[in-house]
Design a protein around this motif. Sequence first.
Motif, mmCIF file in Angstrom:
data_model
loop_
_atom_site.group_PDB
_atom_site.id
_atom_site.type_symbol
_atom_site.label_atom_id
_atom_site.label_comp_id
_atom_site.label_asym_id
_atom_site.label_seq_id
_atom_site.Cartn_x
_atom_site.Cartn_y
_atom_site.Cartn_z
ATOM 1 N N TYR A 163 21.299 25.066 12.657
ATOM 2 C CA TYR A 163 22.602 25.160 12.016
ATOM 3 C C TYR A 163 23.114 23.780 11.629
ATOM 4 N N TYR A 164 24.130 23.765 10.779
ATOM 5 C CA TYR A 164 24.932 22.567 10.546
ATOM 6 C C TYR A 164 26.366 23.014 10.338
ATOM 7 N N LEU A 165 27.296 22.073 10.461
ATOM 8 C CA LEU A 165 28.712 22.368 10.311
ATOM 9 C C LEU A 165 29.268 21.648 9.084
ATOM 10 N N ASP A 166 30.166 22.295 8.392
ATOM 11 C CA ASP A 166 30.895 21.682 7.289
ATOM 12 C C ASP A 166 32.333 21.536 7.781
ATOM 13 N N ILE A 167 32.785 20.303 7.909
ATOM 14 C CA ILE A 167 34.099 20.032 8.489
ATOM 15 C C ILE A 167 35.009 19.449 7.422
ATOM 16 N N SER A 168 36.179 20.037 7.288
ATOM 17 C CA SER A 168 37.209 19.543 6.369
ATOM 18 C C SER A 168 38.377 19.057 7.215
ATOM 19 N N ALA A 169 38.771 17.796 7.002
ATOM 20 C CA ALA A 169 39.847 17.229 7.814
ATOM 21 C C ALA A 169 40.546 16.112 7.067
ATOM 22 N N GLY A 170 41.805 15.894 7.427
ATOM 23 C CA GLY A 170 42.595 14.842 6.806
ATOM 24 C C GLY A 170 42.736 13.606 7.663
ATOM 25 N N SER A 171 42.226 13.655 8.897
ATOM 26 C CA SER A 171 42.295 12.497 9.788
ATOM 27 C C SER A 171 41.213 12.639 10.863
ATOM 28 N N ASP A 172 41.274 11.790 11.882
ATOM 29 C CA ASP A 172 40.247 11.754 12.932
ATOM 30 C C ASP A 172 40.042 13.109 13.609
ATOM 31 N N TRP A 173 38.810 13.391 13.963
ATOM 32 C CA TRP A 173 38.458 14.632 14.643
ATOM 33 C C TRP A 173 37.193 14.418 15.471
ATOM 34 N N THR A 174 36.972 15.290 16.444
ATOM 35 C CA THR A 174 35.750 15.312 17.244
ATOM 36 C C THR A 174 35.358 16.771 17.443
ATOM 37 N N VAL A 175 34.073 17.063 17.215
ATOM 38 C CA VAL A 175 33.548 18.425 17.370
ATOM 39 C C VAL A 175 32.306 18.336 18.276
ATOM 40 N N ASN A 178 45.248 19.835 7.010
ATOM 41 C CA ASN A 178 44.292 20.926 7.182
ATOM 42 C C ASN A 178 43.072 20.490 7.981
ATOM 43 N N PHE A 179 42.578 21.408 8.833
ATOM 44 C CA PHE A 179 41.351 21.197 9.596
ATOM 45 C C PHE A 179 40.564 22.497 9.579
ATOM 46 N N ALA A 180 39.303 22.421 9.144
ATOM 47 C CA ALA A 180 38.457 23.615 9.063
ATOM 48 C C ALA A 180 37.035 23.264 9.493
ATOM 49 N N VAL A 181 36.387 24.221 10.181
ATOM 50 C CA VAL A 181 34.987 24.075 10.584
ATOM 51 C C VAL A 181 34.260 25.350 10.193
ATOM 52 N N VAL A 182 33.172 25.182 9.431
ATOM 53 C CA VAL A 182 32.360 26.312 8.971
ATOM 54 C C VAL A 182 30.927 26.110 9.456
ATOM 55 N N VAL A 183 30.299 27.188 9.967
ATOM 56 C CA VAL A 183 28.905 27.155 10.420
ATOM 57 C C VAL A 183 28.007 27.621 9.282
ATOM 58 N N TYR A 184 26.904 26.886 9.062
ATOM 59 C CA TYR A 184 25.894 27.256 8.067
ATOM 60 C C TYR A 184 24.533 27.324 8.722
ATOM 61 N N ASP A 185 23.709 28.254 8.269
ATOM 62 C CA ASP A 185 22.304 28.333 8.647
ATOM 63 C C ASP A 185 21.591 27.198 7.909
ATOM 64 N N ALA A 186 20.997 26.255 8.647
ATOM 65 C CA ALA A 186 20.375 25.087 8.026
ATOM 66 C C ALA A 186 19.053 25.412 7.343
ATOM 67 N N VAL A 187 18.386 26.474 7.757
ATOM 68 C CA VAL A 187 17.102 26.832 7.161
ATOM 69 C C VAL A 187 17.301 27.425 5.768
ATOM 70 N N ASN A 188 18.246 28.354 5.650
ATOM 71 C CA ASN A 188 18.480 29.029 4.370
ATOM 72 C C ASN A 188 19.715 28.517 3.633
ATOM 73 N N ASN A 189 20.384 27.525 4.212
ATOM 74 C CA ASN A 189 21.602 26.960 3.628
ATOM 75 C C ASN A 189 22.627 28.055 3.322
ATOM 76 N N TYR A 210 26.042 30.414 4.417
ATOM 77 C CA TYR A 210 27.294 30.512 5.166
ATOM 78 C C TYR A 210 27.120 31.518 6.297
ATOM 79 N N GLN A 211 27.620 31.152 7.507
ATOM 80 C CA GLN A 211 27.560 32.047 8.659
ATOM 81 C C GLN A 211 28.949 32.492 9.113
ATOM 82 N N LYS A 212 29.849 31.499 9.364
ATOM 83 C CA LYS A 212 31.153 31.876 9.901
ATOM 84 C C LYS A 212 32.148 30.728 9.788
#
Length: 164
Positions: A146-158, A110-121, A123-125
């Motif tokens: 913003y910040y990103l929450d990334i879920s991955a099982g191996s190497d990735w680059t964003v 599985n690979f997932a990327v979620v965007v969050y508003d860093a000021v209010n913490n 969820y965005q998308k």
Amino acid sequence: MRLTENVMTKLLFIVALLFVSSAASAATLAIKCPAVVGLTATKQFDITKGKYTCFGSVSNAKKAGYSDANAKRKWRAVTTFSGAVDQTTDSFTISGSPWRVSWVYPGSSNFAVVVYDAVNNEYQKLLVNTIGATTAKTNYYGAGRYYLDISAGSDWTVTVEEYR
């Protein structure tokens, strides 16, 4: 002969399209719309949105924040993150719109990327949620931190880029 506003708008669009099509390689173009039944306007073609915007006059274009500098805009890297497992990234600042996130994930889980508003913490998308290797990009709109929450099982680059 008197033309309705709808007909004038269509004529203006067709004539402007002819001007814009000859320079379609530029990301954003500003041109003087030709005089059509006494109507002149400034028109902008934004290839990132695939839309035309007619401001009606040069002064209205300036009020809307458009300038010739817009024609020199391009995608510029804001930051790049990489890792091998789940990670919450450092926050980053986007000064304008649009911006985009691209990723490379050669893994098989599985690979997932979620965007969050860093000021209010908040969820965005959810940008991507897939199983298996993936390489893609997606646009996002809105200035902010913003910040990103990334879920991955191996190497990735964003990579985060902004159109400026």
